[in-house]
Motif scaffolding. Structure first.
Motif, short mmCIF file in Angstrom:
data_model
loop_
_atom_site.label_atom_id
_atom_site.label_comp_id
_atom_site.label_asym_id
_atom_site.label_seq_id
_atom_site.Cartn_x
_atom_site.Cartn_y
_atom_site.Cartn_z
N LEU A 870 -10.33 3.85 0.94
CA LEU A 870 -10.32 5.31 0.86
C LEU A 870 -11.53 5.87 1.58
N VAL A 871 -11.31 6.64 2.67
CA VAL A 871 -12.42 7.08 3.51
C VAL A 871 -13.19 8.24 2.88
N ASN A 872 -12.56 9.04 2.03
CA ASN A 872 -13.26 10.13 1.35
C ASN A 872 -13.33 9.85 -0.15
N ASN A 873 -13.88 8.69 -0.46
CA ASN A 873 -13.92 8.21 -1.85
C ASN A 873 -14.99 8.90 -2.69
N LYS A 874 -15.92 9.60 -2.07
CA LYS A 874 -17.03 10.18 -2.82
C LYS A 874 -16.67 11.57 -3.37
N ILE A 875 -17.08 11.79 -4.61
CA ILE A 875 -16.89 13.08 -5.27
C ILE A 875 -18.26 13.61 -5.66
N ALA A 876 -18.52 14.86 -5.32
CA ALA A 876 -19.82 15.47 -5.63
C ALA A 876 -19.88 15.88 -7.09
N SER A 877 -21.10 15.97 -7.61
CA SER A 877 -21.31 16.41 -8.99
C SER A 877 -20.96 17.90 -9.12
N ARG A 878 -20.75 18.33 -10.36
CA ARG A 878 -20.48 19.74 -10.66
C ARG A 878 -21.46 20.21 -11.73
N THR A 879 -21.90 21.46 -11.58
CA THR A 879 -22.75 22.10 -12.58
C THR A 879 -22.11 23.42 -12.97
N TYR A 880 -21.96 23.64 -14.27
CA TYR A 880 -21.30 24.84 -14.77
C TYR A 880 -22.28 25.64 -15.62
N LEU A 881 -22.24 26.96 -15.46
CA LEU A 881 -23.07 27.87 -16.26
C LEU A 881 -22.17 28.67 -17.17
N ASP A 882 -22.48 28.66 -18.47
CA ASP A 882 -21.77 29.45 -19.47
C ASP A 882 -22.75 30.44 -20.10
N LEU A 883 -22.30 31.68 -20.30
CA LEU A 883 -23.14 32.72 -20.90
C LEU A 883 -22.42 33.32 -22.10
N GLY A 884 -23.17 33.69 -23.12
CA GLY A 884 -22.58 34.32 -24.29
C GLY A 884 -23.54 35.31 -24.94
N ALA A 885 -22.99 36.24 -25.69
CA ALA A 885 -23.81 37.23 -26.39
C ALA A 885 -23.12 37.64 -27.68
N GLN A 886 -23.93 37.99 -28.69
CA GLN A 886 -23.43 38.48 -29.97
C GLN A 886 -24.25 39.70 -30.38
N PHE A 887 -23.59 40.73 -30.89
CA PHE A 887 -24.26 41.96 -31.32
C PHE A 887 -23.77 42.33 -32.71
N LYS A 888 -24.72 42.57 -33.61
CA LYS A 888 -24.37 42.97 -34.96
C LYS A 888 -24.48 44.48 -35.06
N VAL A 889 -23.43 45.10 -35.61
CA VAL A 889 -23.36 46.56 -35.73
C VAL A 889 -23.15 46.91 -37.19
N MET A 890 -24.03 47.73 -37.73
CA MET A 890 -23.91 48.22 -39.11
C MET A 890 -23.83 47.08 -40.12
N ASP A 891 -24.41 45.97 -39.77
CA ASP A 891 -24.58 44.84 -40.68
C ASP A 891 -23.28 44.13 -41.05
N ARG A 892 -22.13 44.75 -40.77
CA ARG A 892 -20.86 44.13 -41.13
C ARG A 892 -20.06 43.69 -39.91
N PHE A 893 -20.28 44.36 -38.81
CA PHE A 893 -19.49 44.08 -37.61
C PHE A 893 -20.31 43.24 -36.63
N THR A 894 -19.69 42.21 -36.10
CA THR A 894 -20.32 41.41 -35.04
C THR A 894 -19.38 41.38 -33.85
N LEU A 895 -19.88 41.84 -32.72
CA LEU A 895 -19.14 41.79 -31.46
C LEU A 895 -19.67 40.61 -30.64
N PHE A 896 -18.78 39.90 -29.99
CA PHE A 896 -19.25 38.76 -29.20
C PHE A 896 -18.43 38.64 -27.92
N GLY A 897 -19.06 38.05 -26.92
CA GLY A 897 -18.41 37.83 -25.64
C GLY A 897 -18.94 36.56 -25.00
N ASN A 898 -18.15 36.00 -24.11
CA ASN A 898 -18.52 34.74 -23.49
C ASN A 898 -17.90 34.66 -22.10
N VAL A 899 -18.64 34.06 -21.17
CA VAL A 899 -18.12 33.77 -19.84
C VAL A 899 -18.39 32.29 -19.55
#
Length: 932
Positions: A870-899
């Motif tokens: 196999l002439v193209n037998n090599k595979i390069a490494s991969r690096t992934y970045l994940d981001l997330g956030a959480q926000f508490k509102v009025m002590d009872r509500f938590t909003l969250f998101g992620n990429v």
């Protein structure tokens, strides 16, 4: 690279690392009340009870003691890891960790019958060599984590070393213990939804829980449930490198140049979706969906002839995986309830779970439809085409077609899990005891719909005109003896031209119904027997018994064997039981305060299987803590995996046929010897004579928690696992080859004529004939920094953590082949694993907001080191970045998101689904949680 060099470099290469919400370590030094972990609300690992008196299960050992440092490496995943990536189930959370291989996932198991299951695979040694527990108990789900409610998990403890002496069979690679919350108060409701950057892969889910105390606080009741639906990703070509890739010859017509290349968009060169004529005067013409002929728009041919088996590209080209989903859809529903009551000195409890997972996805288009011989007078052909064929004097032509409209199979499955358990935990003076009983059942209904019925397909293609109508030829003559009134003629020219009646006639459903049951009972008692110069000697003794059974049946059509591509080929019924006794002891040797603390640990288990008899597993190890900061540890273990019911009891098949004896050395001169006998009886299927696999494992490592650098911990552990008598299957001829190489188990599977030495019978069913061996290094480091240390005006806590695994070798030896697949990372490479995997994360959390950032690294390597051309037998490494956030509102509500995969890093060229690299791309998730 030598292991010693890696151990040396690892400690200097890691800087600031990340910690979870439950600081991972049975590896951490004992912490004082003013440690950063406690200031940040993090519970020290190894603690026996939390602030509310709840028992904390420590999976690395049966012995539970305050501040006990285990010799077996254990990693704890807490709140942060559970929320990072907003994964669809706990399996996908674990697959983000470097010790796991994503062997079966919606992206990998598309096009096979494991779709809809969610097992985990520690070290890549196989899902059946990773023991999964819930609250320290076995469950009937048997490593299908779709049955476990992710939102109710308190923490996950991962033992990355053999633990059969503590937990029994299956813990060869390690143990995953899912610890569920048991102290919920009030009502919590949540919802989330996700979608990819390409507008597909839609996912949404809901969860709710309720908990309350009763009887003056002595009792507690809780119930929770969650539902999640993942719609999957259907269009493979929407992702770069996911089309029908393949390995092709660089110079297909050369007799000397044997080099190959992994290439995108490799299609069949002799078929199309609408039908390609490959012989006669109309060769090279392709039917349109309207049945009209036009020239075939082919690609670059690979091979000799006008219509070779493969080509690259082509507007009318079609590949095997073009109609297979990139990620299969599934949904799951989980409900868990628990009630407990404190009697004073003892707590009784009862819990129940219900889990359901379903999947309904495209499987494969029937890819074994042969080239079709079509009559020149077929009435579905236009008059113009029939006239052309008649003018050329042709009575038939060959048609190549991928019937993606008529024969696109679907896999439709529903799996339901019911389980109940009750037990007691209590104290008897200085002794603690626990006991439980559980019963669980899984009911599976698997259906492979739209499967081709071979005989009906042949009948329907043979269409003629009769009485002004198009009918099946077998029905055209009233006196025909093999007529089939149900037959409906099939129009094979162009997509979507076949009638619904014809499709119903040529296709059917293969179905299998399976019921699996597990009854389990266990009891243990722990206490300090007496004290020595260095502290108390602690002993655990206990017993366990399990009864497992399975029964599967097929529908009548599957039993009749009418399908061209049979999937369910035999029924299954069997059962076995095991009775076990175990013990574990910790023995303090030295306790020089502030200088050295040395403890020895040993465990043993005797298991008596109803099918194979008795077998021992054991573990011996020790820890040495020096100057409070440095812990040295080592373990040696003998672990086992008993054969599962499928390996034992799947129906035995018998075949009589020819064989090539590859162990003929020294036999050729024997009178009557035949190296190619024509009537060898070969048995395949299950094997009730299988015995447990046996593994010998080493772990040795250090953990470092310097007193001058508060909040920092580092662990480096070396592991070496060798599994003998691994269960696998070989062909009859391969067994003779394995025997010639000295594999005793293979030789025992072959019966020869005592006089002529000619092979007469071969048992090529499941056999204890293979071996695994792997070794490497696990690295973990964490740092917790309350920002008040930096400035009194700053709030919140900064947590950093890194996990990394280096695999030096991974060898699978069948007795015929011996392959080291460490560093082979192609999707089609059996047992392939990257040399390096790691995660590095940073989390900030205060009372209002929280932010997560995580980097996942997957090493590159070779597509397959065995493919030397196999002439193209090599595979390069991969690096992934994940981001997330959480926000508490009025002590009872938590909003969250992620990429996830913020920079949309693509996978390498993939022929099917790669277990190592992200194929989904950038993915967004958002949700809300409300607590009352």
């Amino acid at each position: 690279m030598k292991i010693e060099r890696i151990l040396c470099c690892a400690t200097s290469a890691i800087a600031l690392m990340y910690s979870s919400g439950a600081l991972a370590q049975a590896t951490t030094a004992p912490q004082t009340a003013d440690t950063p972990a406690e200031q940040a609300g993090i519970e020290p690992a190894g603690a026996e009870a939390g602030d509310d008196g709840r028992e904390i299960i420590v999976t690395g050992s049966r012995i539970r003691r305050d501040g006990f440092d285990q010799p077996t490496p254990t990693t704890v995943l807490g709140d942060v890891e559970l929320r990072q990536g907003a994964r669809a189930n706990i399996q996908q959370v674990l697959n983000d960790q470097p010790q796991f291989r994503a062997t079966v996932t919606p992206q990998v198991s598309n096009g096979n019958t494991s779709t809809g299951t969610a097992p985990v695979d520690l070290r890549g040694l196989g899902i059946n060599r990773t023991l999964t527990l819930v609250n320290g108990r076995r469950f009937v789900g048997d490593n299908n984590l779709n049955f476990v409610p992710t939102g109710l998990i308190e923490q996950v403890q991962v033992v990355t070393g053999g633990a059969s002496a503590a937990w029994g069979s299956g813990a060869v690679a390690g143990v995953v213990n899912l610890i569920l919350k048991d102290d919920l108060q009030g009502v919590t409701v949540g919802a989330q939804s996700g979608i990819s950057s390409r507008g597909d892969g839609m996912r949404y889910g809901f969860d709710a829980s309720f908990g309350t105390k009763f009887a003056g606080g002595n009792g507690h009741f809780m119930i929770g449930g969650e539902y999640l639906k993942d719609e999957g990703i259907f269009d493979r070509n929407s992702r770069r490198n996911l089309g029908s890739a393949g390995i092709v010859r660089v110079n297909p017509t050369s007799l000397t140049d044997l080099s190959t290349r992994l290439t995108r968009d490799v299609n069949y060169g002799n078929i199309s979706r609408d039908g390609l004529i490959t012989t006669g005067v109309l060769a090279g013409q392709n039917f349109g969906s309207d049945g009209v002929l036009r020239p075939f728009r082919g690609g670059t041919p690979l091979g000799a002839g006008a219509f070779p088996g493969q080509m690259i590209g082509g507007a009318d080209g079609v590949g095997l995986y073009d109609d297979v989903s990139a990620s299969t859809p599934f949904d799951r529903l989980n409900i868990y309830g628990r009630a407990s009551y404190d009697l004073g000195g003892a707590t009784i409890w009862v819990d129940g779970t219900y889990g359901r997972s379903t999947s309904n996805a495209r499987f494969l288009t029937d890819f074994i439809v042969p080239p079709l011989t079509i009559s020149a007078t077929n009435p579905f052909l236009s008059a113009a085409v029939r006239n052309q064929l008649a003018a050329a004097g042709e009575t038939s032509f060959t048609l190549g077609r991928m019937f993606s409209d008529v024969l696109s199979m679907r896999f439709n499955t529903k799996r339901e899990n019911w389980e109940g358990a009750f037990g007691i935990n209590g104290d008897l003076g200085k002794f603690k005891y626990r006991a439980h009983y559980s019963h669980g059942e899984i009911h599976e209904n698997e259906r492979l719909e739209n499967s081709r019925i071979d005989a009906n397909f042949t009948n329907a293609l043979d269409a003629v005109s009769s009485g002004g109508k198009i009918v099946c030829a077998i029905n055209a003559d009233a006196i025909t003896t093999n007529d089939d009134p149900a037959c409906r003629p099939l129009n094979p020219f162009g997509r979507y031209n076949a009638s619904a009646e014809a499709v119903d006639y040529v296709t059917g459903t293969q179905q299998q119904l399976t019921t699996t049951k597990l009854d389990s009972v266990a009891a243990e008692i722990q206490g300090d027997l007496f004290s020595l110069w260095a502290g108390p000697v602690t002993l655990v003794v206990g017993g366990e018994a399990r009864w497992s059974s399975i029964s599967s049946t097929r529908n009548a059509d599957a039993v009749a064997g009418i399908f061209s591509l049979p999937v369910y080929t035999s029924d299954l019924k069997g059962s076995f039981n095991v009775k076990e006794a175990f013990t574990e002891v910790s023995f303090p040797v030295i306790d020089a305060e502030g200088v050295a603390k040395v403890e020895l640990n040993g465990a043993a288990r005797y298991s008596d299987y109803s099918n194979s008899g008795g077998i021992w597993s054991w573990k011996a190890g020790g820890t040495a803590r020096l100057f409070n900061d440095l812990l040295l540890r080592v373990t040696r273990s003998r672990d086992i995996r008993s054969p599962d019911i499928n390996e034992l009891f799947s129906v035995r098949n018998i075949n009589v046929g020819a064989l090539v004896d590859q162990d003929s050395a020294g036999r050729v001169a024997i009178p009557g010897y035949n190296a190619t006998p024509q009537a060898v009886t070969t048995y395949s299927g299950g094997n009730p004579d299988l015995v447990p696999e046996v593994s010998k494992g080493w772990t040795a490592g250090i953990t470092y928690s310097p007193s001058f650098f508060r909040g920092f911990s580092l662990a480096v552990d070396y592991y070496d696992v060798n599994i003998n008598g691994a269960i696998t299957t070989l062909t009859a001829s391969s067994l003779t080859l394995a025997c010639s190489k000295g594999n005793t188990a293979a030789c025992n599977s072959i019966i020869r004529n005592p006089t002529t030495q000619t092979v007469e019978t071969v048992f090529s069913n499941s056999q204890n004939i293979a071996s695994f061996s792997t070794r490497g290094v696990d690295i973990e480091a964490s740092y917790v920094l309350p920002l008040s240390r930096v400035s009194s005006s700053m709030g919140g806590t900064l947590r950093m953590r890194a996990l990394a695994t280096y695999i030096d070798s991974f060898i699978f030896d069948t007795g015929v082949t011996r392959v080291d697949s460490a560093g082979s990372v192609g999707d089609a490479t059996a047992n392939g694993v990257p040399k390096w995997r790691g995660t590095l994360g940073l989390t900030y959390q205060d009372n209002i907001v929280g932010f997560d950032a995580r980097v996942r690294y997957v090493d590159g390597g070779l597509y397959n080191r065995a493919l030397t051309t196999l002439v193209n037998n090599k595979i390069a490494s991969r690096t992934y970045l994940d981001l997330g956030a959480q926000f508490k509102v009025m002590d009872r509500f938590t909003l969250f998101g992620n990429v996830n995969n913020v920079f949309d890093a693509p996978p390498p060229i993939t022929t099917a689904g790669n277990p190592h690299y992200d194929i989904v791309g950038t993915y967004f998730t958002a949700g809300v949680r409300v607590k009352f």
